[in-house]
Write a protein that holds these residues in place. Structure first.
Motif, PDB file in Angstrom:
ATOM      1  N   SER A  71      52.381  14.265 -46.204  1.00  0.00           N
ATOM      2  CA  SER A  71      53.307  13.458 -45.424  1.00  0.00           C
ATOM      3  C   SER A  71      54.154  12.638 -46.391  1.00  0.00           C
ATOM      4  CB  SER A  71      52.544  12.519 -44.473  1.00  0.00           C
ATOM      5  OG  SER A  71      51.946  11.460 -45.198  1.00  0.00           O
ATOM      6  N   ASP A  72      55.043  11.833 -45.839  1.00  0.00           N
ATOM      7  CA  ASP A  72      55.883  10.981 -46.682  1.00  0.00           C
ATOM      8  C   ASP A  72      55.139   9.738 -47.173  1.00  0.00           C
ATOM      9  OD1 ASP A  72      58.010  12.699 -46.285  1.00  0.00           O
ATOM     10  OD2 ASP A  72      58.765  11.600 -44.540  1.00  0.00           O
ATOM     11  N   GLU A  73      53.916   9.514 -46.679  1.00  0.00           N
ATOM     12  CA  GLU A  73      53.181   8.301 -47.012  1.00  0.00           C
ATOM     13  C   GLU A  73      52.515   8.340 -48.374  1.00  0.00           C
ATOM     14  OE1 GLU A  73      50.473   7.427 -43.876  1.00  0.00           O
ATOM     15  OE2 GLU A  73      52.028   7.323 -42.335  1.00  0.00           O
ATOM     16  N   GLY A  74      52.377   9.509 -48.975  1.00  0.00           N
ATOM     17  CA  GLY A  74      51.713   9.572 -50.273  1.00  0.00           C
ATOM     18  C   GLY A  74      51.567  10.995 -50.769  1.00  0.00           C
ATOM     19  N   PRO A  75      50.887  11.164 -51.911  1.00  0.00           N
ATOM     20  CA  PRO A  75      50.791  12.478 -52.556  1.00  0.00           C
ATOM     21  C   PRO A  75      49.680  13.366 -52.014  1.00  0.00           C
ATOM     22  CG  PRO A  75      49.735  10.827 -53.927  1.00  0.00           C
ATOM     23  CD  PRO A  75      50.313  10.089 -52.733  1.00  0.00           C
ATOM     24  N   TRP A  76      48.950  12.907 -50.980  1.00  0.00           N
ATOM     25  CA  TRP A  76      47.846  13.698 -50.469  1.00  0.00           C
ATOM     26  C   TRP A  76      48.363  14.971 -49.827  1.00  0.00           C
ATOM     27  CZ3 TRP A  76      48.657   8.523 -49.917  1.00  0.00           C
ATOM     28  CH2 TRP A  76      47.743   7.675 -50.562  1.00  0.00           C
ATOM     29  N   ASN A  77      47.816  16.112 -50.239  1.00  0.00           N
ATOM     30  CA  ASN A  77      48.224  17.397 -49.680  1.00  0.00           C
ATOM     31  C   ASN A  77      47.350  18.482 -50.305  1.00  0.00           C
ATOM     32  OD1 ASN A  77      49.462  19.798 -48.875  1.00  0.00           O
ATOM     33  ND2 ASN A  77      51.516  18.924 -48.931  1.00  0.00           N
ATOM     34  N   HIS A  78      46.123  18.640 -49.780  1.00  0.00           N
ATOM     35  CA  HIS A  78      45.188  19.580 -50.397  1.00  0.00           C
ATOM     36  C   HIS A  78      45.656  21.020 -50.294  1.00  0.00           C
ATOM     37  CE1 HIS A  78      42.479  16.459 -51.352  1.00  0.00           C
ATOM     38  NE2 HIS A  78      42.060  16.222 -50.134  1.00  0.00           N
ATOM     39  N   SER A  79      46.283  21.384 -49.190  1.00  0.00           N
ATOM     40  CA  SER A  79      46.719  22.771 -49.030  1.00  0.00           C
ATOM     41  C   SER A  79      47.678  23.171 -50.144  1.00  0.00           C
ATOM     42  CB  SER A  79      47.376  22.964 -47.664  1.00  0.00           C
ATOM     43  OG  SER A  79      48.554  22.167 -47.536  1.00  0.00           O
TER      44      SER A  79
END
Length: 454
Positions: A71-79
């Motif tokens: 999302s735009d909220e942070g760098p989290w993106n496991h996929s």
């Protein structure tokens, strides 16, 4: 992170049920590895090579929210990290989320991109049990990635026991669990440790998402400590939140988020433990600045705090100290104080002759080092470092490492270790609440005695 071919990378890793001797071998192999990684082996995502092999690497994602898909909220993106680590081998066989429409929409977006092959046959299910009832042998996963909210995991209770479900339905299949271990009441902490015991006894590969351990800067700090045979004397951590950007009401409600120490400060409590060692829980003490104190008034809140019960409103500042079992001292201060977008976070580690100061670890980490023989600080920067990718890369390397190569980097956060961090965060919060109650009781007693003395 590059590595050697496994030789049979297209096959599923044998489970502990397939090979009675594999558990003891894996435990002895893991015990022989250092709980750190050579910083030079933490390769940026754009320079990492895909793991060799032609076989599909089946994965199940649990959770279709921001942690898993960004999302735009942070760098989290496991996929995103799995796509880059595994390339065309990645096959997401199932996406588990009770919000079927949201999950389906996420998959549709993925299928409109260059990673379509990873998602075009993905099935959406409300529960893991639904997937198990409908799966075929070709959909057996090699890893289950859990990014569901922590209030729905980390216990032995039905509906909040995803780890136990994975162990039951997929014995020997690796799992990745987001941090923290759970966010239930403090009374449930023993359940989290019981889950850890089940995972340990099964021999299952399990990594928990304390990604800051995988920062190059953090591993450089570890290397300095190890190479110079240093004993840590103190850790000093500070986490200042930019609260103006937090518009999610649940975050401000302790009954839903467990409070900022448990939910947000957990990363810095974990890093403190990573350097200082085990904490003597009986020594933990803390004080807080609360919402109803004059200094705790905030002018830029994006939510209506009046809709939250007074007893559930979060503290503005929590300051904690403790002793480590080896005698060292630790401290952590969490603040809900800054406006704008950027947080301000630092960790200092002290040893004889050394000061290691990590600044801004979430965005652009900078490491300042003061060594014996000089008063000057060295400054080290780490462009393009991605600890999220490194933790996923290490997980995959361990799954693929069927020959148990001692050079394979060790997973840096087990579920049991994550439970110890969880226990520390609750010890801090409970200590602050005890001291707040003492203060309130003292004020009430003083007010009650005032008329009699007048």
């Amino acid at each position: 992170m590059s590595r050697r071919p496994s030789g049979i990378s297209g096959s599923r890793r044998p489970s502990v049920l397939d090979s009675p001797g594999s558990l003891s071998r894996r435990q002895s192999s893991a015990a022989s590895r250092r709980p750190s990684i050579d910083p030079s082996r933490l390769v940026p995502m754009d320079r990492a090579s895909h793991i060799p092999g032609t076989g599909d690497f089946n994965v199940v994602f649990v959770g279709a929210g921001n942690i898993m898909f960004g999302s735009d909220e942070g760098p989290w993106n496991h996929s995103f990290r799995f796509e880059h680590k595994l390339g065309p081998r990645l096959k997401v066989v199932a996406l588990i989320d009770p919000a079927i429409e949201r999950a389906t929409a996420v998959l549709q977006k993925k299928c409109e991109t260059f990673v379509r092959s990873a998602y075009e046959n993905t099935r959406v299910y409300k529960t893991l049990e639904d997937f198990v009832r409908n799966m075929n042998k070709n959909q057996m996963p090699r890893a289950v990635i859990v990014g569901s909210p922590p209030m729905f995991r980390g216990t032995l209770q039905p509906g909040r026991d995803i780890e136990s479900q994975i162990l039951k339905y997929f014995p020997g299949v690796a799992m990745f669990i987001e941090k923290p271990a759970a966010t239930g009441p403090a009374s449930e902490i023993p359940e989290a440790f019981a889950v850890a015991k089940k995972i340990n006894e099964s021999g299952t590969i399990c990594s928990v998402g304390y990604m800051l351990r995988y920062l190059k800067a953090v591993q450089m700090m570890k290397k300095i400590i190890e190479e110079n045979n240093l004993t840590v004397m103190a850790t000093i951590a500070r986490y200042a939140t930019a609260y103006e950007a937090i518009a999610k009401p649940d975050w401000w409600d302790k009954s839903k988020s467990a409070g900022p120490i448990v939910e947000q400060g957990t990363h810095f409590c974990d890093l403190s433990r990573y350097f200082g060692g085990e904490v003597d829980m009986d020594t933990v003490n803390a004080h807080s600045l609360e919402w109803d104190e004059n200094a705790g008034k905030l002018s830029k809140m994006q939510i209506d705090e009046s809709k939250i019960a007074p007893e559930n409103r979060i503290p503005r500042v929590t300051a904690a100290t403790w002793k480590y079992e080896n005698g060292a001292v630790g401290s952590f201060t969490h603040l809900v104080a800054l406006q704008g977008q950027n947080y301000s976070c630092e960790l200092e580690v002290y040893a004889d002759g050394y000061q290691l100061k990590l600044v801004n670890p979430y965005v652009q980490p900078v490491l300042y080092i003061r060594r014996p023989g000089t008063d000057l600080e060295e400054m080290h920067t780490f462009p393009d470092d991605d600890p999220f990718f490194s933790e996923i890369s290490v997980l995959i390397d361990n799954i693929e490492d069927i020959e148990e190569d001692p050079e394979t980097a060790q997973i840096l956060s087990s579920f049991e270790d994550a439970c110890k961090t969880y226990e520390l965060t609750w010890a801090i919060q409970l200590a602050a609440e005890r001291n707040r109650k003492l203060k309130k009781d003292k004020e009430a007693a003083a007010a009650a005695s005032a008329p009699a003395s007048a």
